[in-house]
Design an enzyme around this catalytic site. Sequence first.
Site, mmCIF file in Angstrom:
data_model
loop_
_atom_site.group_PDB
_atom_site.id
_atom_site.type_symbol
_atom_site.label_atom_id
_atom_site.label_comp_id
_atom_site.label_asym_id
_atom_site.label_seq_id
_atom_site.Cartn_x
_atom_site.Cartn_y
_atom_site.Cartn_z
ATOM 1 N N THR A 65 0.990 -1.311 0.063
ATOM 2 C CA THR A 65 0.069 -0.055 0.040
ATOM 3 C C THR A 65 0.855 1.341 0.017
ATOM 4 O OG1 THR A 65 -2.113 0.776 1.048
ATOM 5 C CG2 THR A 65 -0.448 0.038 2.572
ATOM 6 N N LYS A 69 3.617 1.618 -3.848
ATOM 7 C CA LYS A 69 2.421 0.566 -5.044
ATOM 8 C C LYS A 69 3.448 0.716 -6.402
ATOM 9 C CE LYS A 69 -2.006 0.835 -3.288
ATOM 10 N NZ LYS A 69 -3.424 0.751 -3.544
ATOM 11 N N ASN A 90 -0.472 -4.060 -6.177
ATOM 12 C CA ASN A 90 -0.828 -3.865 -4.587
ATOM 13 C C ASN A 90 -0.925 -5.325 -4.146
ATOM 14 O OD1 ASN A 90 -3.127 -4.915 -5.663
ATOM 15 N ND2 ASN A 90 -4.516 -4.420 -4.043
ATOM 16 N N ASP A 105 -6.774 -3.697 -6.958
ATOM 17 C CA ASP A 105 -7.507 -2.611 -6.577
ATOM 18 C C ASP A 105 -8.656 -2.283 -7.659
ATOM 19 O OD1 ASP A 105 -6.292 -1.887 -4.336
ATOM 20 O OD2 ASP A 105 -4.573 -1.007 -5.195
ATOM 21 N N GLY A 131 -5.610 10.577 -10.858
ATOM 22 C CA GLY A 131 -4.349 10.404 -9.954
ATOM 23 C C GLY A 131 -4.359 8.712 -9.900
ATOM 24 N N ASN A 153 -11.068 15.857 -14.727
ATOM 25 C CA ASN A 153 -10.055 16.293 -13.758
ATOM 26 C C ASN A 153 -9.484 17.750 -13.570
ATOM 27 O OD1 ASN A 153 -8.381 15.200 -11.957
ATOM 28 N ND2 ASN A 153 -6.599 15.545 -13.068
ATOM 29 N N THR A 155 -6.839 18.961 -13.556
ATOM 30 C CA THR A 155 -5.680 19.167 -14.346
ATOM 31 C C THR A 155 -5.987 18.241 -15.474
ATOM 32 O OG1 THR A 155 -4.531 19.288 -12.230
ATOM 33 C CG2 THR A 155 -3.036 19.116 -14.460
ATOM 34 N N ILE A 221 -15.196 6.024 -4.204
ATOM 35 C CA ILE A 221 -14.152 5.034 -3.486
ATOM 36 C C ILE A 221 -13.792 5.367 -2.206
ATOM 37 C CG2 ILE A 221 -13.381 4.514 -5.912
ATOM 38 C CD1 ILE A 221 -10.619 5.664 -4.955
ATOM 39 N N GLY A 244 -16.950 2.947 -0.902
ATOM 40 C CA GLY A 244 -15.743 2.536 -1.259
ATOM 41 C C GLY A 244 -15.391 1.147 -0.523
HETATM 42 P P1 ATR Z 1 -4.934 8.966 -5.431
HETATM 43 O O1 ATR Z 1 -3.905 7.869 -5.555
HETATM 44 O O2 ATR Z 1 -5.607 8.607 -4.265
HETATM 45 O O3 ATR Z 1 -5.748 8.829 -6.571
HETATM 46 P P2 ATR Z 1 -3.502 11.465 -6.270
HETATM 47 O O4 ATR Z 1 -2.788 10.420 -7.250
HETATM 48 O O5 ATR Z 1 -2.848 12.586 -5.569
HETATM 49 O O6 ATR Z 1 -4.312 10.529 -5.182
HETATM 50 O O7 ATR Z 1 -4.713 11.870 -7.138
HETATM 51 C C1 ATR Z 1 -5.671 12.718 -6.574
HETATM 52 C C2 ATR Z 1 -6.760 13.225 -7.611
HETATM 53 O O8 ATR Z 1 -7.677 13.749 -6.938
HETATM 54 C C3 ATR Z 1 -6.158 13.814 -8.682
HETATM 55 O O9 ATR Z 1 -6.923 13.724 -9.719
HETATM 56 C C4 ATR Z 1 -6.454 15.130 -8.221
HETATM 57 O O10 ATR Z 1 -6.618 16.194 -9.075
HETATM 58 P P3 ATR Z 1 -5.134 16.957 -9.938
HETATM 59 O O11 ATR Z 1 -4.690 15.950 -10.868
HETATM 60 O O12 ATR Z 1 -5.630 17.980 -10.563
HETATM 61 O O13 ATR Z 1 -4.449 17.196 -8.696
HETATM 62 C C5 ATR Z 1 -7.779 15.248 -7.566
HETATM 63 N N1 ATR Z 1 -7.857 16.286 -6.319
HETATM 64 C C6 ATR Z 1 -7.609 16.223 -5.151
HETATM 65 N N2 ATR Z 1 -7.985 17.096 -4.487
HETATM 66 C C7 ATR Z 1 -8.771 17.969 -5.231
HETATM 67 C C8 ATR Z 1 -9.423 19.006 -5.267
HETATM 68 N N3 ATR Z 1 -9.449 20.070 -4.069
HETATM 69 N N4 ATR Z 1 -10.221 19.481 -6.350
HETATM 70 C C9 ATR Z 1 -10.106 19.041 -7.612
HETATM 71 N N5 ATR Z 1 -9.239 17.984 -7.595
HETATM 72 C C10 ATR Z 1 -8.817 17.238 -6.737
#
Ligand code: ATR
Length: 282
Positions: A65, A69, A90, A105, A131, A153, A155, A221, A244
């Site tokens: 975890t 990973k 995982n 997962d 992410g 997303n 971004t 999730i 989740g």
């Molecule tokens: P995980 O492994 O849990 O998926 P991560 O790889 O850090 O964690 O990914 C988090 C995801 O949640 C990303 O898609 C992130 O958007 P960005 O790619 O723009 O960073 C999104 N996310 C987290 N907090 C956010 C927020 N406050 N508003 C919009 N998107 C958010």
Amino acid sequence: MRMMEKVYGVIGSPIAHSMSPEMHNDLFSFYQMNARYHAFHVKPENLADAIKGFRAIGISGFNVTIPHKIEIIDLLDEVCEIAANIGAVNTVVNEDGKLVGYNTDGLGFVTSLRKKVDHLENSRVLIIGAGGAARGIYITLAAEGVKNIDITNRTHEKAEELISTCKFSAVSNSLSIEQAEKDLANYDIIVNTTSIGMHPEIDAIPINLTYLSPNAVVSDIIYNPLKTKLLREAEQKRATIDNGVGMFVYQGALAFEKWTGIFPDTTRMEAIVMKKLGGTIC
Ligand code: ATR
């Protein structure tokens, strides 16, 4: 002669609150197996040594975890096609001395989702987030033959990149959140993979549900809280909801099956998880 007890475990940092040991140890005793599952706190700088130690003691299998990973991949002998495409492992199985990596997962999520969706392959899916969690879910859905999977997303580039690195064929668009909100009625399944709405920010919601179809399935999730604001609003709109817990239980069930050949009783697993989390399932 009594057989040696088989050793299983999970590595991560932090790891103290993992629900996996209780879940797997209950299964080992239920199926009367001479095996034990332990939580191992392994810091990133000790990962390579930990794996060397696992090889030396002949560990039978382990879960991986956060934060290992991705880094674990270079320390294994083989990685299955889906885990390689996701870029994360995982579950590791000791196959006659070879450490082989899998990713349960994404498949755990899909297996849980199939209980609530009849024709998954023909469903139109919207994933929120791009992410690590989204990667596992997107690539597994594509590998399972789901044809239409869009991503929204914050971004945009990360969503585009995820779509372009997928080796399995799916028709996908990267949408702005505003566009996804406007087009929401087009989707049969909406999946939140971001942390938006997770404790303690329980009044946050990742997408506006004005145009949600009552026939849709909305999946989050997150399992803390069990019912996020997204799920509460989706339920008010008479959509089907899924939290989740299912993904967590089924990733564990699929790992257990890889280690033992037995697909376990998921009702038992769910009961343990629910007892630990407190509350009722949705
Ligand atoms: P995980 O492994 O849990 O998926 P991560 O790889 O850090 O964690 O990914 C988090 C995801 O949640 C990303 O898609 C992130 O958007 P960005 O790619 O723009 O960073 C999104 N996310 C987290 N907090 C956010 C927020 N406050 N508003 C919009 N998107 C958010």
